[in-house]
Structures are given as structure tokens and as C-alpha cells.
Design an enzyme around this catalytic site. Structure first.
Site, PDB file in Angstrom:
ATOM      1  N   HIS A   1      42.993  42.235  41.560  1.00 34.14           N
ATOM      2  CA  HIS A   1      42.399  42.866  42.744  1.00 34.14           C
ATOM      3  C   HIS A   1      42.452  41.940  43.947  1.00 34.14           C
ATOM      4  CE1 HIS A   1      39.214  44.943  45.148  1.00 34.14           C
ATOM      5  NE2 HIS A   1      39.818  46.006  44.634  1.00 34.14           N
ATOM      6  N   CYS A   2      42.287  40.651  43.710  1.00 30.45           N
ATOM      7  CA  CYS A   2      42.266  39.674  44.806  1.00 30.45           C
ATOM      8  C   CYS A   2      43.617  39.529  45.499  1.00 30.45           C
ATOM      9  CB  CYS A   2      41.845  38.316  44.279  1.00 30.45           C
ATOM     10  SG  CYS A   2      40.308  38.283  43.356  1.00 30.45           S
TER      11      CYS A   2
END
Length: 378
Positions: free
Chosen positions: A369-370
Site C-alpha cells: 500500500h505504501c
């Protein structure tokens, strides 16, 4: 000394008043943005293992939607040869590869059940919040290119820019798209971000920038999360009224008390629509730690965060990414991989669950996600 990005308050922007909102991640995307890793002080072995992991994530996402990978101009040719041909390479300047945090948070002016401010007069315009960025309080000394990156992406996406008077990262925010926002108090109130602002002042800005009415403040993030507790590693909406939460059954693990406090807070809360929340536990992997051999191939640099062997890694399956018709999930060759994938498959019954190797990304301080940022379809 921590370098701070200056915050100007002379021009207060208000996307909510203009009819814009932050959509939920499960709403349709037009593409995904990523950045190519290169820093030897963050990534081991001159970032080669991390580059292979990023390429695997880009290829997985490209099965479902277009992908654009920002690459330093000097690395564009060699990166083009590594990435699948359907993945676009975009030469651009930046300082590190965490586009969720350094990139913009996209907004749309399409209507939503949670949109209670000004209704859009004409739908279909894309916008984005350009947060002020200081590398999580100075994890590396030079972050000027990262702070300038959102304007470049927004211009490329033909999106209206809103420059915020707030130091913030996209990984610190998660919305249901219907007026509810998840954040972590430990992170947003950390003195390295906005020490001049109170909790109420930060919340007011988030409501104005993202068009949310209810901000749910979880107390703590994941143990040893170097971002000081980004919510995207701890908890996420999987649909309105339903939250997935990282968990451990080991009461001796410091993460147990952290997750329990968040679970209790969520179960006692209501979202912007007045719903009580349904919370699903996703057991964490590990705990996992950086090995001495892995740490030995990271090249320390002045002003950068050290990464010694033995440090606990903030591993979590919550750090997954929802794409059109799919979910990209990090796995760690851990006994908890299979149970986590099964639970996520039950939570996303209409999407394909796609596991990707997550350890190399985790070694840099985050996960799937990052390193991704969705551009909504309008």
C-alpha cells in the site's frame, strides 16, 4: 536536526466547499502510480532486490489497470528493460519510492452518500491534495523533490491541485468514501509533523481537504512502524461499515495491547452514516526482524535513518492495495500467510486476491500500500 517544511496559512483551500471528496480505494481507478526504488541507504544491495519486488507489484497491478512508474531520468532506460512493456515509465525527480506518502491524495467531484458539503455543479473533474511532506520528520535530509512531486503528478493527471497547509502523508489516511476517515493519534499528533496545531485543528483541516464528517482516531499504530504509526499498516475499510485490523493472539507481544485498544475504539464508534462498525482481525506475520546479513548491505548515509540488524519490522497484511477487480497482498513465507489470504478473500468476495513477495519492501519500512497510489476514474 529535523528539517521542517514551512506551512503557510495565508491561503486556506477548501476542496470540500468546491464539491470534491476523497473516494474509497475500492472505487474505480483509472491507473496506479508507483516510484522506482534506488537509495542504497534505504534498500539493501543497491536496491536490486527491492526493484525486483516493485516490478512484481507493478506486473500484478497491470493485470487489472494501467500502471505508471516514476523513475529518475538517469535510471529510465535500465528500468524500462526490467518492467513489463504494458507498464508506463515516467521520468521524474523524487527522493524515495513511497508514492503513497509523497504523492498527492486524489479527489473526485462525483456525488457520494457521504458528500454533505457543496454538491458538484458538473461531475467528472479530478483534483488532488498536495500535502506538505517532510520525510516523516526527517528520515532523510533532502526531501525537496518529494515535496514537489504531487504538483508534477497532478499536472500529468490533469487534476486540479490544492496545496495543503498541513504536513501529512497518504498512508496516514483511510476513508470509506462516504464521509468517514480512519487516522492514528500516535502518528498525526507526533511532534515531527504539525506541533503548532491541536488535534481539533488537524481534524478540521482533514474535513475541509477530504470532505469527511467523521474522523475516527485510533490510539496507536503498528509496533515499531517507522512512520510513527500509519493507519494503512494497522486498519483499513474493506467496504462501508467494515474494517480489517491487524492482530496478534500473543498477549506478550506489544502489538496485542495496541490492536486491542484500536478494536475497542472501533467497536464503540459509529461512522458518518451512523453505522456501528464490524471489525475483522487479520493476524500479523512473525514478528519479523531485519537480519544482520540484510543490514550489512545497506549503506548508511548522513541524515538517513539507520537500519541495524535485529530491528523489528512492522509487518502487516493490512498493508494491501485494492485495484479494479483485485487485491494485491504482501506475503512473507510465514505460517500466517495462508490464513490471512483466506480471510481477505472472504472480505473481498468479488475480487481476486493476488499475493506478492513483501519482505524486500518491508525492509525499506513499508509495503504494497505504501508504494502505490490510486488515481480515481472520473
Amino acid at each position: 536536526m529535523t528539517q521542517m517544511v514551512g506551512v503557510a496559512t495565508d491561503k486556506i483551500v477548501n476542496p470540500a466547499a468546491d464539491g470534491y471528496r476523497m473516494p474509497a480505494e475500492w472505487e474505480a481507478h483509472s491507473r496506479t502510480w508507483m516510484l522506482w526504488p534506488f537509495r542504497p541507504d534505504v534498500w539493501r544491495e543497491q536496491a536490486r532486490p527491492a526493484q525486483a519486488a516493485f516490478a512484481a507489484v507493478a506486473a500484478a497491478i497491470a493485470r487489472f489497470e494501467p500502471v505508471t512508474v516514476g523513475v529518475l531520468p538517469r535510471l529510465a532506460k535500465e528500468t524500462r528493460a526490467v518492467l513489463p512493456p504494458e507498464v508506463e515509465v515516467f521520468p521524474v525527480e523524487y527522493n524515495d519510492a513511497w508514492v503513497r506518502d509523497s504523492g498527492p491524495t486524489f479527489l473526485v467531484n462525483s456525488s457520494s452518500p457521504g458528500l454533505r458539503h457543496a454538491q458538484p455543479t458538473s461531475e467528472g473533474r479530478l483534483a488532488g491534495v498536495d500535502w506538505r511532506f517532510n520525510a516523516w520528520g526527517g528520515h532523510y535530509a533532502d526531501f525537496a523533490a518529494d515535496d514537489a512531486l504531487p504538483q508534477t503528478i497532478l499536472q500529468r493527471a490533469d487534476a486540479k491541485p490544492y496545496r495543503a497547509d498541513l504536513i501529512m502523508e497518504g498512508g496516514a489516511l483511510h476513508t470509506d468514501g462516504e464521509g468517514t476517515l480512519l487516522v492514528v493519534e500516535e502518528c498525526l499528533l507526533h511532534p515531527s509533523r504539525n506541533p503548532h496545531l491541536s488535534k481539533a485543528e488537524i481534524e478540521e483541516r482533514l474535513k475541509r481537504y477530504l470532505n469527511v464528517q467523521t474522523v475516527l482516531w485510533l490510539p496507536y499504530g503498528v509496533e515499531k512502524d517507522e512512520t510513527a504509526g500509519h493507519v494503512d499498516n494497522l486498519a483499513c475499510f474493506v467496504r462501508p461499515g467494515v474494517v480489517a485490523l491487524t492482530w496478534t493472539d500473543d498477549e506478550r507481544d506489544p502489538q496485542y495491547a495496541r490492536s486491542l485498544a484500536s478494536e475497542q475504539m472501533l467497536l464503540a464508534s459509529r461512522d458518518a452514516a451512523g453505522r456501528r462498525l464490524e471489525v475483522h482481525r487479520i493476524h500479523q506475520p512473525g514478528p519479523l526482524y531485519i537480519t544482520d546479513a540484510e543490514a550489512a548491505t545497506i549503506q548508511p548515509a548522513d541524515g538517513s535513518r539507520p537500519r541495524p540488524g535485529g530491528d523489528r519490522l512492522a509487518a502487516s497484511y493490512i498493508n494491501h492495495y485494492i485495484v479494479n477487480r483485485g487485491v494485491i497482498v504482501p506475503v512473507f513465507n510465514d505460517p500466517q500467510d495462508a490464513p490471512a489470504l483466506a480471510k481477505l478473500a472472504a472480505l473481498y468476495p468479488e475480487r481476486e486476491i493476488v499475493p506478492v513477495p513483501g519482505r524486500e519492501i518491508l525492509l525499506g519500512g513499508g509495503n504494497v500500500h505504501c508504494i502505490t497510489q490510486q488515481q480515481p476514474r472520473v
